[in-house]
Design a protein around this motif. Structure first.
Motif, PDB file in Angstrom:
ATOM      1  N   LYS A   1       0.810  -1.218   0.000  1.00 19.09           N
ATOM      2  CA  LYS A   1       0.000   0.000   0.000  1.00 19.09           C
ATOM      3  C   LYS A   1       0.840   1.263   0.000  1.00 19.09           C
ATOM      4  CE  LYS A   1      -4.215  -1.821   1.909  1.00 19.09           C
ATOM      5  NZ  LYS A   1      -4.509  -2.538   3.152  1.00 19.09           N
ATOM      6  N   GLU A   2       2.039   1.167   0.563  1.00 21.28           N
ATOM      7  CA  GLU A   2       2.867   2.359   0.656  1.00 21.28           C
ATOM      8  C   GLU A   2       4.023   2.277  -0.311  1.00 21.28           C
ATOM      9  OE1 GLU A   2       4.126   3.061   4.648  1.00 21.28           O
ATOM     10  OE2 GLU A   2       2.255   2.200   5.374  1.00 21.28           O
ATOM     11  N   GLU A   3       4.326   3.414  -0.914  1.00 22.60           N
ATOM     12  CA  GLU A   3       5.492   3.444  -1.771  1.00 22.60           C
ATOM     13  C   GLU A   3       6.720   3.388  -0.886  1.00 22.60           C
ATOM     14  OE1 GLU A   3       5.893   6.729  -4.640  1.00 22.60           O
ATOM     15  OE2 GLU A   3       7.740   5.593  -4.986  1.00 22.60           O
ATOM     16  N   HIS A   4       7.658   2.549  -1.234  1.00 22.92           N
ATOM     17  CA  HIS A   4       8.820   2.400  -0.365  1.00 22.92           C
ATOM     18  C   HIS A   4       9.974   1.774  -1.130  1.00 22.92           C
ATOM     19  CE1 HIS A   4       6.658  -1.386  -0.448  1.00 22.92           C
ATOM     20  NE2 HIS A   4       7.814  -1.968  -0.275  1.00 22.92           N
ATOM     21  N   SER A   5      11.144   1.860  -0.511  1.00 17.75           N
ATOM     22  CA  SER A   5      12.290   1.148  -1.061  1.00 17.75           C
ATOM     23  C   SER A   5      12.217  -0.261  -0.518  1.00 17.75           C
ATOM     24  CB  SER A   5      13.597   1.770  -0.569  1.00 17.75           C
ATOM     25  OG  SER A   5      13.620   3.130  -0.854  1.00 17.75           O
ATOM     26  N   GLY A   6      12.546  -1.223  -1.315  1.00 16.32           N
ATOM     27  CA  GLY A   6      12.589  -2.590  -0.812  1.00 16.32           C
ATOM     28  C   GLY A   6      13.979  -2.852  -0.272  1.00 16.32           C
ATOM     29  N   LEU A   7      14.047  -3.202   0.992  1.00 15.74           N
ATOM     30  CA  LEU A   7      15.341  -3.586   1.560  1.00 15.74           C
ATOM     31  C   LEU A   7      15.241  -5.073   1.871  1.00 15.74           C
ATOM     32  CD1 LEU A   7      18.090  -3.327   2.942  1.00 15.74           C
ATOM     33  CD2 LEU A   7      16.942  -2.397   4.939  1.00 15.74           C
ATOM     34  N   PHE A   8      16.067  -5.845   1.208  1.00 15.13           N
ATOM     35  CA  PHE A   8      15.966  -7.299   1.366  1.00 15.13           C
ATOM     36  C   PHE A   8      17.209  -7.894   1.987  1.00 15.13           C
ATOM     37  CE2 PHE A   8      12.699  -6.507  -1.716  1.00 15.13           C
ATOM     38  CZ  PHE A   8      11.701  -7.372  -1.303  1.00 15.13           C
ATOM     39  N   LEU A   9      16.969  -8.768   2.943  1.00 15.87           N
ATOM     40  CA  LEU A   9      18.049  -9.553   3.519  1.00 15.87           C
ATOM     41  C   LEU A   9      17.918 -10.929   2.877  1.00 15.87           C
ATOM     42  CD1 LEU A   9      17.713  -8.543   7.278  1.00 15.87           C
ATOM     43  CD2 LEU A   9      18.828  -7.335   5.398  1.00 15.87           C
ATOM     44  N   ILE A  10      18.901 -11.260   2.086  1.00 16.71           N
ATOM     45  CA  ILE A  10      18.799 -12.487   1.303  1.00 16.71           C
ATOM     46  C   ILE A  10      19.760 -13.536   1.837  1.00 16.71           C
ATOM     47  CG2 ILE A  10      19.027 -13.452  -1.022  1.00 16.71           C
ATOM     48  CD1 ILE A  10      18.607 -10.466  -1.981  1.00 16.71           C
ATOM     49  N   CYS A  11      19.219 -14.685   2.188  1.00 14.00           N
ATOM     50  CA  CYS A  11      20.061 -15.746   2.733  1.00 14.00           C
ATOM     51  C   CYS A  11      20.665 -16.549   1.585  1.00 14.00           C
ATOM     52  CB  CYS A  11      19.255 -16.654   3.656  1.00 14.00           C
ATOM     53  SG  CYS A  11      20.265 -17.997   4.314  1.00 14.00           S
ATOM     54  N   LYS A  12      21.994 -16.644   1.599  1.00 17.59           N
ATOM     55  CA  LYS A  12      22.655 -17.348   0.497  1.00 17.59           C
ATOM     56  C   LYS A  12      22.571 -18.859   0.662  1.00 17.59           C
ATOM     57  CE  LYS A  12      27.148 -16.948   2.665  1.00 17.59           C
ATOM     58  NZ  LYS A  12      28.514 -16.454   2.616  1.00 17.59           N
ATOM     59  N   ASP A  13      22.135 -19.300   1.850  1.00 20.46           N
ATOM     60  CA  ASP A  13      22.033 -20.729   2.095  1.00 20.46           C
ATOM     61  C   ASP A  13      20.667 -21.273   1.694  1.00 20.46           C
ATOM     62  OD1 ASP A  13      24.164 -22.222   2.852  1.00 20.46           O
ATOM     63  OD2 ASP A  13      23.355 -22.692   4.841  1.00 20.46           O
ATOM     64  N   CYS A  14      19.612 -20.753   2.328  1.00 26.20           N
ATOM     65  CA  CYS A  14      18.277 -21.303   2.055  1.00 26.20           C
ATOM     66  C   CYS A  14      17.534 -20.493   0.995  1.00 26.20           C
ATOM     67  CB  CYS A  14      17.453 -21.384   3.339  1.00 26.20           C
ATOM     68  SG  CYS A  14      17.017 -19.782   4.014  1.00 26.20           S
ATOM     69  N   GLY A  15      18.075 -19.342   0.635  1.00 25.75           N
ATOM     70  CA  GLY A  15      17.476 -18.576  -0.461  1.00 25.75           C
ATOM     71  C   GLY A  15      16.323 -17.677  -0.077  1.00 25.75           C
TER      72      GLY A  15
END
Ligand code: ZN
Ligand code: ZN
Ligand code: ZN
Length: 163
Positions: free
Chosen positions: A108-122
């Motif tokens: 609903k809100e415009e925002h930057s996506g900040l993602f923490l991505i796990c390199k093990d489980c994806g």
């Protein structure tokens, strides 16, 4: 804007009821599309549902093959167009480094996506932080840069995989 800076990352391990995530996401998407006067067609909705299949980003090709499995041969443009629509409406984010898509948990809100991505489980956990959002906007504005996609990716190990 509300500050959602603390997000539990436990969903990476699949210990939550993911059906709730999917139901909420689809409901929100429907409401948003109605309020914006755009159509969430069956194909678009199904693609959104497939992206929401898990918290692991999924590539367009995988969406296509899942869709083809359930409803017969599907033309790639159908999937690409649906993904474009969902991106435009902010219902999903694109994770550039993986060339994959993941559902947005607060479209609903415009925002930057900040993602923490796990390199093990994806898994990719979306973190919401109004301060980071504002900082990015201030910087881009100050430089006269018109930002279109704002997705930050942080790679590492999720709590489940660290343990
Ligand atoms: Zn979930
Ligand atoms: Zn988001
Ligand atoms: Zn992990």
């Amino acid at each position: 804007m509300e500050n959602f800076d603390t997000v539990s990352l436990s969903f990476c391990g699949g210990t939550h009821n993911h059906k709730n995530c999917v139901t909420t996401a689809l409901d929100e998407a429907e409401q948003l599309c109605i309020s914006r006067g755009v159509r969430l067609t069956d194909a678009r909705k199904r693609v959104l549902e497939l992206v929401w299949d898990s918290h692991n980003p999924i590539g367009a090709y995988d969406v296509l093959s899942k869709l083809s499995q359930e409803s017969g041969k599907t033309a790639p443009p159908t999937v690409y167009r649906a993904l474009d629509f969902l991106l435009e409406q902010g219902l999903i984010h694109r994770i550039e480094s993986l060339n994959a898509f993941v559902g947005c948990s607060h479209p609903k809100e415009e925002h930057s996506g900040l993602f923490l991505i796990c390199k093990d489980c994806g898994c990719a956990a979306e973190v919401h932080d109004a301060v980071i959002d504002k900082t990015i906007l201030n910087k881009t504005d100050a430089l006269g840069f018109k930002a279109e996609q704002r997705v930050l990716e942080v790679r590492g190990l999720c709590p489940d995989c660290v343990a």
